[in-house]
Scaffold this active site. Structure first.
Site, short mmCIF file in Angstrom:
data_model
loop_
_atom_site.label_atom_id
_atom_site.label_comp_id
_atom_site.label_asym_id
_atom_site.label_seq_id
_atom_site.Cartn_x
_atom_site.Cartn_y
_atom_site.Cartn_z
N GLU A 180 37.83 21.90 60.54
CA GLU A 180 38.12 23.34 60.41
C GLU A 180 39.08 23.63 59.26
O GLU A 180 40.30 23.59 59.44
CB GLU A 180 38.69 23.91 61.72
CG GLU A 180 38.99 25.41 61.61
CD GLU A 180 39.58 26.04 62.87
OE1 GLU A 180 39.91 25.30 63.82
OE2 GLU A 180 39.70 27.26 62.90
N LYS A 222 33.65 23.92 60.85
CA LYS A 222 34.09 25.21 61.40
C LYS A 222 34.83 25.98 60.31
O LYS A 222 36.05 25.88 60.20
CB LYS A 222 34.98 24.97 62.63
CG LYS A 222 35.60 26.25 63.21
CD LYS A 222 36.18 26.03 64.59
CE LYS A 222 36.89 27.28 65.07
NZ LYS A 222 37.20 27.24 66.50
P1 13P Z 1 39.52 32.53 66.26
O1 13P Z 1 38.03 32.67 66.47
O2 13P Z 1 40.32 33.46 67.11
O3 13P Z 1 39.88 32.55 64.80
O4 13P Z 1 39.91 31.10 66.81
C1 13P Z 1 39.12 30.04 66.49
C2 13P Z 1 39.95 28.83 66.36
O5 13P Z 1 39.73 27.85 67.03
C3 13P Z 1 41.04 28.83 65.39
O6 13P Z 1 41.53 27.53 65.22
#
Ligand code: 13P
Length: 342
Positions: A180, A222
């Site tokens: 991510e 992600k």
């Molecule tokens: P949000 O969808 O609220 O951005 O959270 C996703 C997430 O896991 C952030 O690390």
């Protein structure tokens, strides 16, 4: 990697990327969940956190739309009021439990306004414990800030390196890494600026993954969607967001990556769903499954409905069911705004 490890990773990826399903991010850290609960006047006690997460995980029918849930370490070890491990509630529905394994961000010395994510030391040991507790995938979030003179190449490189090292360690431990790299939507930057930075970041991340010999077939990306900053005077339509995002992904993400599950990053629930739908209705065919891994965009109205009251549990669960169903429709390009009012 042994053949057994490869098979285990492939099985988890196949389950997580099942058609029309996405991931629920319920891995808010201690500080973040405290903030979220405070918005509905609930104090963040261990019991309140358990009640809230138990409500989410025991939502009837959730497995129709949700393939995996990302947990915070505390939740992985918590039991329901009836004494059942919360992980078991997910497993009973056929939902794959995952775990947030980074230890949050710290300011990067010599780079004002930029951060790097920590948590690599001792990670292999922690992962083997999480695996014993039922986790089959993991998440690590890197945060990139857009502002005057930032992000710098140094911050991008440091964050990409940590993400790639994390991903390699996960695969060694038989956990599928969710990679991510989040370019924040804080600020007044334009859609074009978000596109430029996101492309730079994803390019660096995939270079680092290659350098660490990460098997791209056995990971999930992600990313943020490419969108203007929250304070930008020129908003973008879902079609503009989808177009800019797809250009960026096609330039940087190899076709070997099986799934891209977007974060919602502060978008409203309906916007996050509309954007995902637009991403899945583009003319050209994409090489990856495009779905969601939302936190706030799946939980905002659930929290508002619950407000810490046991009597509101069922109505709050209906709220989660609805958002999951609508995002599932969006992941298949079958969402319409009319569905919001059904
Ligand atoms: P949000 O969808 O609220 O951005 O959270 C996703 C997430 O896991 C952030 O690390």
């Amino acid at each position: 990697m042994s053949i057994l490890t490869t098979q285990a990773l492939a099985k988890t990826v196949a389950e997580l990327t099942a058609p029309g399903k996405g991931i629920l991010a319920a891995d808010e850290s201690a500080g973040t969940i405290e903030k979220r609960l405070k918005t509905v006047n609930v104090a963040s006690s261990e019991g309140a956190r358990r009640d809230y997460r138990e409500l989410l995980f025991s939502t009837p029918g959730l497995d129709g739309f949700i393939s995996g849930v990302i947990l915070f370490e505390e939740t992985l070890k918590q039991k329901s009021v009836a004494g059942v491990p919360l992980v078991k509630l997910l497993q009973a529905q056929g939902i794959v439990p995952g775990i947030k394994v980074d230890m949050g961000t710290v300011l990067m010395p010599n780079f004002p306004g930029e951060t790097v994510t920590q948590g690599l030391d001792g990670l292999a040991r922690r992962l083997s414990e999480y695996k014993q507790l039922g986790a089959r995938f993991a998440k690590w979030r890197a945060v990139i800030h857009i502002g005057a003179g930032i992000p710098t190449p140094s911050a991008i490189a440091a964050n990409a390196h940590a993400l790639a090292r994390y991903a390699a360690i996960c695969q060694e431990q038989e956990l599928v890494p969710i990679v991510e790299p989040e370019v924040l939507m804080d600020g007044d930057h334009t859609l074009a600026a978000s596109a430029r930075v996101t492309e730079e970041v994803l390019h660096a991340v995939f270079h680092a993954l290659h350098r660490q010999r990460v098997a791209l077939e056995h990971m999930i990306l992600k990313p943020n969607m490419v969108e203007p900053g929250r304070a930008c005077p020129e908003p973008a339509t879902p079609q503009q967001v989808a177009q800019a995002t797809l250009i960026c992904l096609r330039r940087t993400v190899p076709a070997a990556v099986p799934g891209i599950n977007f974060l919602s990053g502060g978008q409203s629930e309906a916007t996050a769903t509309a954007n995902l739908h637009a991403l899945n209705t583009a003319v050209e065919k994409q090489p990856w499954v495009l779905s969601f891994s939302y936190g706030r965009a799946l939980q905002a109205s659930v929290l508002q409905a619950w407000r810490g009251e046991a009597a509101n549990k069922s109505i709050a669960q209906q709220g989660l069911y609805k958002r999951a169903r609508l995002n599932s429709a969006a992941a298949q390009g079958k969402y319409t705004a009319v569905m919001e009012n059904e």
